[in-house]
Design an enzyme around this catalytic site. Structure first.
Site, PDB file in Angstrom:
ATOM      1  N   ASP A 228       0.855  -1.189   0.000  1.00 49.59           N
ATOM      2  CA  ASP A 228       0.000   0.000   0.000  1.00 49.59           C
ATOM      3  C   ASP A 228       0.892   1.241   0.000  1.00 49.59           C
ATOM      4  OD1 ASP A 228      -3.231   0.538   0.977  1.00 49.59           O
ATOM      5  OD2 ASP A 228      -1.805   2.210   1.067  1.00 49.59           O
TER       6      ASP A 228
ATOM      7  N   ASN B  85     -12.931  -3.196   2.496  1.00 47.70           N
ATOM      8  CA  ASN B  85     -13.857  -2.063   2.574  1.00 47.70           C
ATOM      9  C   ASN B  85     -14.767  -2.101   1.353  1.00 47.70           C
ATOM     10  OD1 ASN B  85     -12.579  -1.060   4.912  1.00 47.70           O
ATOM     11  ND2 ASN B  85     -11.012  -0.062   3.663  1.00 47.70           N
TER      12      ASN B  85
ATOM     13  N   GLN C  38     -14.532   2.495   1.131  1.00 45.65           N
ATOM     14  CA  GLN C  38     -13.800   2.100  -0.079  1.00 45.65           C
ATOM     15  C   GLN C  38     -13.465   3.328  -0.915  1.00 45.65           C
ATOM     16  OE1 GLN C  38     -15.907  -0.660  -2.619  1.00 45.65           O
ATOM     17  NE2 GLN C  38     -14.058  -1.130  -3.823  1.00 45.65           N
TER      18      GLN C  38
ATOM     19  N   HIS D 108     -10.126  -5.465  -3.245  1.00 44.44           N
ATOM     20  CA  HIS D 108      -8.817  -5.736  -2.641  1.00 44.44           C
ATOM     21  C   HIS D 108      -8.974  -6.116  -1.185  1.00 44.44           C
ATOM     22  CE1 HIS D 108      -9.714  -1.407  -2.421  1.00 44.44           C
ATOM     23  NE2 HIS D 108      -9.111  -1.396  -1.245  1.00 44.44           N
TER      24      HIS D 108
ATOM     25  N   HIS E  94      -6.974  -5.844   2.286  1.00 43.23           N
ATOM     26  CA  HIS E  94      -5.851  -5.262   3.022  1.00 43.23           C
ATOM     27  C   HIS E  94      -5.325  -6.313   3.996  1.00 43.23           C
ATOM     28  CE1 HIS E  94      -6.836  -0.842   2.303  1.00 43.23           C
ATOM     29  NE2 HIS E  94      -8.017  -1.370   2.046  1.00 43.23           N
TER      30      HIS E  94
HETATM   31  P1  AMP Z   1      -9.793   1.313   0.212  1.00 41.61           P
HETATM   32  O1  AMP Z   1      -9.982   2.588   0.980  1.00 41.61           O
HETATM   33  O2  AMP Z   1     -10.151   0.084   0.989  1.00 41.61           O
HETATM   34  O3  AMP Z   1     -10.454   1.382  -1.142  1.00 41.61           O
HETATM   35  O4  AMP Z   1      -8.233   1.175   0.021  1.00 41.61           O
HETATM   36  C1  AMP Z   1      -7.535   1.718  -1.068  1.00 41.61           C
HETATM   37  C2  AMP Z   1      -6.077   1.659  -0.694  1.00 41.61           C
HETATM   38  O5  AMP Z   1      -5.315   1.843  -1.862  1.00 41.61           O
HETATM   39  C3  AMP Z   1      -5.637   2.732   0.305  1.00 41.61           C
HETATM   40  O6  AMP Z   1      -5.092   2.115   1.465  1.00 41.61           O
HETATM   41  C4  AMP Z   1      -4.589   3.523  -0.472  1.00 41.61           C
HETATM   42  O7  AMP Z   1      -3.516   3.939   0.331  1.00 41.61           O
HETATM   43  C5  AMP Z   1      -4.148   2.514  -1.518  1.00 41.61           C
HETATM   44  N1  AMP Z   1      -3.584   3.076  -2.733  1.00 41.61           N
HETATM   45  C6  AMP Z   1      -4.046   4.140  -3.453  1.00 41.61           C
HETATM   46  N2  AMP Z   1      -3.284   4.346  -4.525  1.00 41.61           N
HETATM   47  C7  AMP Z   1      -2.312   3.390  -4.505  1.00 41.61           C
HETATM   48  C8  AMP Z   1      -1.206   3.084  -5.352  1.00 41.61           C
HETATM   49  N3  AMP Z   1      -0.930   3.784  -6.461  1.00 41.61           N
HETATM   50  N4  AMP Z   1      -0.405   2.041  -5.002  1.00 41.61           N
HETATM   51  C9  AMP Z   1      -0.662   1.332  -3.888  1.00 41.61           C
HETATM   52  N5  AMP Z   1      -1.691   1.551  -3.070  1.00 41.61           N
HETATM   53  C10 AMP Z   1      -2.501   2.575  -3.363  1.00 41.61           C
END
Ligand code: AMP
Ligand code: ZN
Length: 114
Positions: free
Chosen positions: A30, A87, A94, A100, A102
């Site tokens: 992440d 999420n 989300q 995805h 985590h």
């Molecule tokens: P969610 O809020 O469950 O949709 O999680 C999305 C996650 O993606 C967050 O923890 C962000 O920090 C992560 N994220 C966003 N952009 C990137 C990226 N380019 N590479 C890796 N993780 C990312």
């Protein structure tokens, strides 16, 4: 999906720190880690969220969780424990609309979550 950030990471159009991949899933770090270990496990198949998953995706969802557990094990989190989070939608928090899991660990998490 061309407009999807995680599809772009899977396709190497956007740089990601990929830590694992196989024919069905990819895992990467992440970019904004919330714990010492924070890895995202995503299916290669674009599902925008868990809401989109159907019976035909059962084996894929199972594999996603087994890979999450394997990555936690490789990060030496089995003894301490860790958290896996999905999420879903607005109230679920989300922000990226490609399913995805985590995997977070290396510190203590509380319940109920924020
Ligand atoms: P969610 O809020 O469950 O949709 O999680 C999305 C996650 O993606 C967050 O923890 C962000 O920090 C992560 N994220 C966003 N952009 C990137 C990226 N380019 N590479 C890796 N993780 C990312
Ligand atoms: Zn996608």
């Amino acid at each position: 999906l061309e407009s999807c950030l995680f599809c772009q990471i899977i396709d190497r159009q956007v740089r990601g720190k990929i830590v694992y991949e196989d024919d069905r899933v990819v895992a990467f770090e992440d970019v904004n880690p919330q714990a010492p270990v924070h890895v995202l496990v995503v299916p290669r198949k674009h599902l925008s969220s868990l809401k989109e998953a159907r019976a035909e995706d059962a084996a894929l969802l199972g594999h996603l969780l087994l890979v999450a557990a394997q990555l936690a094990r490789e990060h030496k989190l089995d003894a301490s424990g860790y958290r896996t989070v999905i999420n879903t939608g607005a109230d679920g928090g989300q922000t990226v609309f490609h399913l995805h899991v985590h995997v977070v660990g290396g510190r203590i998490f509380h319940w109920p979550p924020g």
